[in-house]
Design an enzyme around this catalytic site. Structure first.
Site, PDB file in Angstrom:
ATOM      1  N   ARG A 143      -8.637 -11.965  -5.134  1.00  0.00           N
ATOM      2  CA  ARG A 143      -9.986 -11.752  -4.633  1.00  0.00           C
ATOM      3  C   ARG A 143     -10.768 -10.947  -5.666  1.00  0.00           C
ATOM      4  O   ARG A 143     -10.188 -10.488  -6.649  1.00  0.00           O
ATOM      5  CB  ARG A 143      -9.937 -10.925  -3.346  1.00  0.00           C
ATOM      6  CG  ARG A 143      -9.308  -9.564  -3.614  1.00  0.00           C
ATOM      7  CD  ARG A 143      -9.432  -8.584  -2.473  1.00  0.00           C
ATOM      8  NE  ARG A 143      -9.056  -7.250  -2.903  1.00  0.00           N
ATOM      9  CZ  ARG A 143      -7.832  -6.771  -2.986  1.00  0.00           C
ATOM     10  NH1 ARG A 143      -6.797  -7.531  -2.658  1.00  0.00           N
ATOM     11  NH2 ARG A 143      -7.610  -5.536  -3.399  1.00  0.00           N
TER      12      ARG A 143
ATOM     13  N   GLY B 276       0.801  -1.207   0.000  1.00  0.00           N
ATOM     14  CA  GLY B 276       0.000   0.000   0.000  1.00  0.00           C
ATOM     15  C   GLY B 276       0.840   1.267   0.000  1.00  0.00           C
ATOM     16  O   GLY B 276       0.372   2.321   0.407  1.00  0.00           O
ATOM     17  N   GLY B 277       2.087   1.146  -0.476  1.00  0.00           N
ATOM     18  CA  GLY B 277       2.912   2.336  -0.630  1.00  0.00           C
ATOM     19  C   GLY B 277       3.611   2.784   0.639  1.00  0.00           C
ATOM     20  O   GLY B 277       4.359   3.755   0.628  1.00  0.00           O
TER      21      GLY B 277
ATOM     22  N   VAL C 213     -13.172  -4.078  -5.216  1.00  0.00           N
ATOM     23  CA  VAL C 213     -14.199  -3.031  -5.113  1.00  0.00           C
ATOM     24  C   VAL C 213     -14.653  -2.576  -6.510  1.00  0.00           C
ATOM     25  O   VAL C 213     -15.842  -2.418  -6.772  1.00  0.00           O
ATOM     26  CB  VAL C 213     -13.640  -1.808  -4.343  1.00  0.00           C
ATOM     27  CG1 VAL C 213     -14.647  -0.668  -4.310  1.00  0.00           C
ATOM     28  CG2 VAL C 213     -13.225  -2.197  -2.928  1.00  0.00           C
TER      29      VAL C 213
ATOM     30  N   LYS D 104      -7.880   4.212  -3.723  1.00  0.00           N
ATOM     31  CA  LYS D 104      -8.489   4.518  -5.018  1.00  0.00           C
ATOM     32  C   LYS D 104      -9.750   5.337  -4.818  1.00  0.00           C
ATOM     33  O   LYS D 104     -10.513   5.094  -3.878  1.00  0.00           O
ATOM     34  CB  LYS D 104      -8.837   3.213  -5.751  1.00  0.00           C
ATOM     35  CG  LYS D 104      -7.611   2.405  -6.127  1.00  0.00           C
ATOM     36  CD  LYS D 104      -7.984   1.029  -6.659  1.00  0.00           C
ATOM     37  CE  LYS D 104      -6.714   0.218  -6.904  1.00  0.00           C
ATOM     38  NZ  LYS D 104      -7.010  -1.220  -7.120  1.00  0.00           N
TER      39      LYS D 104
ATOM     40  N   ASN E 212      -3.956  -9.563  -7.009  1.00  0.00           N
ATOM     41  CA  ASN E 212      -4.947  -9.592  -5.944  1.00  0.00           C
ATOM     42  C   ASN E 212      -5.802 -10.840  -6.133  1.00  0.00           C
ATOM     43  O   ASN E 212      -6.430 -11.017  -7.163  1.00  0.00           O
ATOM     44  CB  ASN E 212      -5.823  -8.343  -6.000  1.00  0.00           C
ATOM     45  CG  ASN E 212      -4.979  -7.093  -5.832  1.00  0.00           C
ATOM     46  OD1 ASN E 212      -4.086  -7.053  -4.996  1.00  0.00           O
ATOM     47  ND2 ASN E 212      -5.244  -6.084  -6.629  1.00  0.00           N
TER      48      ASN E 212
ATOM     49  N   GLU F  57      -2.092  -6.673 -11.308  1.00  0.00           N
ATOM     50  CA  GLU F  57      -1.809  -5.236 -11.352  1.00  0.00           C
ATOM     51  C   GLU F  57      -0.497  -4.958 -12.063  1.00  0.00           C
ATOM     52  O   GLU F  57       0.503  -5.636 -11.819  1.00  0.00           O
ATOM     53  CB  GLU F  57      -1.650  -4.677  -9.933  1.00  0.00           C
ATOM     54  CG  GLU F  57      -2.901  -4.659  -9.119  1.00  0.00           C
ATOM     55  CD  GLU F  57      -2.658  -3.968  -7.764  1.00  0.00           C
ATOM     56  OE1 GLU F  57      -3.629  -3.836  -7.021  1.00  0.00           O
ATOM     57  OE2 GLU F  57      -1.506  -3.586  -7.452  1.00  0.00           O
TER      58      GLU F  57
ATOM     59  N   GLU G 223      14.131  -0.836  -6.487  1.00  0.00           N
ATOM     60  CA  GLU G 223      13.647  -0.948  -7.858  1.00  0.00           C
ATOM     61  C   GLU G 223      14.004   0.323  -8.605  1.00  0.00           C
ATOM     62  O   GLU G 223      14.104   1.394  -8.009  1.00  0.00           O
ATOM     63  CB  GLU G 223      12.111  -1.112  -7.897  1.00  0.00           C
ATOM     64  CG  GLU G 223      11.633  -2.515  -7.615  1.00  0.00           C
ATOM     65  CD  GLU G 223      10.128  -2.652  -7.672  1.00  0.00           C
ATOM     66  OE1 GLU G 223       9.432  -1.696  -8.063  1.00  0.00           O
ATOM     67  OE2 GLU G 223       9.646  -3.737  -7.310  1.00  0.00           O
TER      68      GLU G 223
HETATM   69  C1  MV4 Z   1       6.328   1.818  -7.892  1.00  0.00           C
HETATM   70  C2  MV4 Z   1       6.165   3.096  -8.453  1.00  0.00           C
HETATM   71  C3  MV4 Z   1       7.137   3.536  -9.339  1.00  0.00           C
HETATM   72  N1  MV4 Z   1       8.200   2.753  -9.634  1.00  0.00           N
HETATM   73  N2  MV4 Z   1       7.406   1.074  -8.227  1.00  0.00           N
HETATM   74  C4  MV4 Z   1       2.752   2.060  -4.762  1.00  0.00           C
HETATM   75  C5  MV4 Z   1       2.081   0.946  -4.030  1.00  0.00           C
HETATM   76  C6  MV4 Z   1       2.866  -0.272  -4.300  1.00  0.00           C
HETATM   77  N3  MV4 Z   1       2.067  -1.443  -4.329  1.00  0.00           N
HETATM   78  C7  MV4 Z   1       3.556   0.010  -5.571  1.00  0.00           C
HETATM   79  N4  MV4 Z   1       3.570   1.447  -5.726  1.00  0.00           N
HETATM   80  C8  MV4 Z   1       4.377   2.043  -6.639  1.00  0.00           C
HETATM   81  N5  MV4 Z   1       5.446   1.311  -7.032  1.00  0.00           N
HETATM   82  C9  MV4 Z   1       8.308   1.542  -9.073  1.00  0.00           C
HETATM   83  N6  MV4 Z   1       9.385   0.810  -9.355  1.00  0.00           N
HETATM   84  C10 MV4 Z   1       5.054   3.856  -8.094  1.00  0.00           C
HETATM   85  C11 MV4 Z   1       4.156   3.333  -7.173  1.00  0.00           C
HETATM   86  C12 MV4 Z   1       3.048   4.193  -6.840  1.00  0.00           C
HETATM   87  C13 MV4 Z   1       1.733   3.870  -7.185  1.00  0.00           C
HETATM   88  C14 MV4 Z   1       1.407   2.686  -7.835  1.00  0.00           C
HETATM   89  C15 MV4 Z   1       0.101   2.380  -8.155  1.00  0.00           C
HETATM   90  C16 MV4 Z   1      -0.899   3.279  -7.831  1.00  0.00           C
HETATM   91  C17 MV4 Z   1      -0.616   4.440  -7.175  1.00  0.00           C
HETATM   92  C18 MV4 Z   1       0.699   4.755  -6.839  1.00  0.00           C
HETATM   93  C19 MV4 Z   1       0.979   5.964  -6.193  1.00  0.00           C
HETATM   94  C20 MV4 Z   1       2.267   6.254  -5.864  1.00  0.00           C
HETATM   95  C21 MV4 Z   1       3.295   5.381  -6.179  1.00  0.00           C
END
Ligand code: MV4
Length: 448
Positions: free
Chosen positions: A292, A164-165, A295, A237, A290, A275, A200
């Site tokens: 499941r 979840g970031g 939403v 979201k 995911n 995703e 990453e």
């Molecule tokens: C990232 C990214 C950019 N580059 N990975 C945020 C939650 C986590 N599950 C993965 N996330 C991200 N990974 C790399 N290598 C940017 C995000 C990200 C993001 C991803 C999906 C939806 C919203 C987001 C908001 C901020 C950052």
């Protein structure tokens, strides 16, 4: 098909599942906490069982209470909805060990996808693109520096135990690496009790694009096209749409095939979502799966003319997917889901539980509302703040936007603050109208 289903969830998704079950001739048993006795799912269910006090640990997460309710009412199957126990492999096993049908993927698939780094390694092994990253944990700043030199800046430090970031840090230059690395480790330790981090390459301003999949027990696996969920605030979201403004048929086919490769590799069954991050150049990278229903599944239902919950029930009962002959699916028209949360968008989206003193829901062509609330209902402070999903369909994206605006203008909710006002403002932002949305959209356009 089994004839009695227990629904181990609450809110709008419990209502959604009651409705799907009833249309299939399946009786529903809704379990509820003491805080939820007035919810619509309890009113609509064939049978109800109170399973404990408001805190979810004592009710919606209570294995024994839920499985006990299913046994005593003779339910042959359990649907977990989303959240709560939906991705709990131990619960899935407990359901099966009690000779009941688990409406979800095999527990082994939940586990394989539940661990982020295992999932990533699995996908990369079968040729699904993943973001270039360190293979596993990076233990010191020197090792991190070597990785960064190899793949080039900017990089992203992620907590192994995160999600979840939480615990993510961007590093744009070598000079900032050491202090960011140390800070990320101690943040991760404080937040998760585990200081492990990995690295990453940073994907700049990505879109969040996810592929809906279905797999049955006869070896059939289909994808139901994509959703674009780029509009998020702090990883929550707020709005989802299908199809993604960024995909054409060729990219949809490639992402769909990557998602189905994941499904086959883990012997997936049921509904799931793969995703991806999508960059500005049309390159996509696996993020997570995911295991499941989500939403935002209704936008997919609208553009594919399917019923994902019914398919979950059919698959769990051992039936094949009902629309195999229609594959490969192409999206028809455009759908947008607006999450209506009991939150104040003018006060940092602070939760606003309370009594809904007046409620008028929109209707008319192309409008769907999935909700468990009604006029006079009291939104309890105990659970997440989603009170309704407004889903619109249009022949194209412009019609869906116009219909969304019209429906949001018809919606009246009094007594509590909601995110409807945020959505009305969002629909006036030019970048949104043009489909130019990335994950930093809300920060960039100062909407909260
Ligand atoms: C990232 C990214 C950019 N580059 N990975 C945020 C939650 C986590 N599950 C993965 N996330 C991200 N990974 C790399 N290598 C940017 C995000 C990200 C993001 C991803 C999906 C939806 C919203 C987001 C908001 C901020 C950052």
């Amino acid at each position: 098909m089994f004839d009695k289903l227990l629904i181990a969830n609450r809110g709008e998704v419990a209502v959604r599942i009651v409705r799907a079950a009833r249309e299939l001739g399946v009786r529903s048993v809704v379990v509820y906490s003491e805080a939820d006795s007035e919810t619509l799912a309890v009113r609509l269910a064939d049978e109800t069982v109170c399973i404990g006090p408001a805190p979810s640990a004592q009710s919606y997460l209570n294995f024994a209470a839920i499985i006990g309710a299913a046994s005593s009412r003779g339910a042959q199957a359990i649907h977990p909805g989303y959240g709560f126990l939906a991705e709990n492999a131990a619960f899935a096993r407990a359901v099966k060990d009690n000779d009941m049908i688990w409406v979800g993927p095999p527990p082994e698939a939940i586990e394989l996808m539940g661990d982020k780094s295992t999932a990533r390694a699995t996908m990369s092994r079968i040729g699904v693109p993943t973001v270039p990253g360190s293979d596993g944990e990076v233990s010191d700043a020197r090792e991190a520096a070597r990785f960064a030199e190899e793949v080039g800046y900017p990089i992203l430090i992620k907590a192994s135990a995160g999600g979840g970031g939480k615990g993510m840090r961007e590093v744009h230059a070598a000079a900032d690496l050491e202090s960011a690395f140390v800070a990320a480790q101690s943040e991760a330790q404080a937040a998760f009790g585990n200081g492990a981090v990995y690295l990453e390459k940073l994907v700049a301003n990505p879109r969040h694009v996810e592929i809906q999949v279905l797999a049955d027990t006869h070896g059939n696996a289909l994808h139901l096209c994509e959703r674009d969920c780029s509009i998020q605030r702090r990883h929550q979201k707020l709005l989802e749409e299908a199809p993604s403004p960024a995909l054409d048929a060729a990219l949809r086919q490639r992402m769909g095939e990557a998602a189905l490769a994941a499904v086959r590799e883990v012997s997936y069954e049921g509904a799931g979502t793969v995703e991806f991050l999508l960059d500005a150049d049309g390159r996509f990278y696996f993020m997570e799966m995911n295991t499941r229903v989500q939403v935002e599944h209704p936008v997919t239902e609208q553009v594919t003319q399917t019923d994902i919950i019914k398919e979950q029930l059919r698959i769990a009962a051992g039936e094949p997917i009902s629309f195999l002959a229609r594959a490969p699916l192409e999206p028809v028209g455009h759908s947008i889901e607006f999450r209506i949360n009991a939150e104040d968008p003018d006060a940092a989206f602070m939760p606003c539980p309370g009594t809904i003193t007046r409620l008028m829901l929109p209707g008319g062509p192309g409008v769907r509302v999935d909700t468990h609330v009604y006029e006079g209902y009291r939104v309890p402070p105990t659970y997440d703040s989603l009170i309704a999903k407004l889903i619109v369909w249009g022949a194209d994206r412009d019609e869906a936007i116009a219909r969304g605006r019209r429906a949001l203008d018809e919606l009246v909710v009094e007594g509590i603050k909601t995110t409807a006002s945020f959505h009305r403002a969002l629909l006036d932002v030019d970048a949104f109208k043009q489909g130019d949305v990335q994950t930093d959209f809300i920060e960039r356009h100062v909407l909260g």
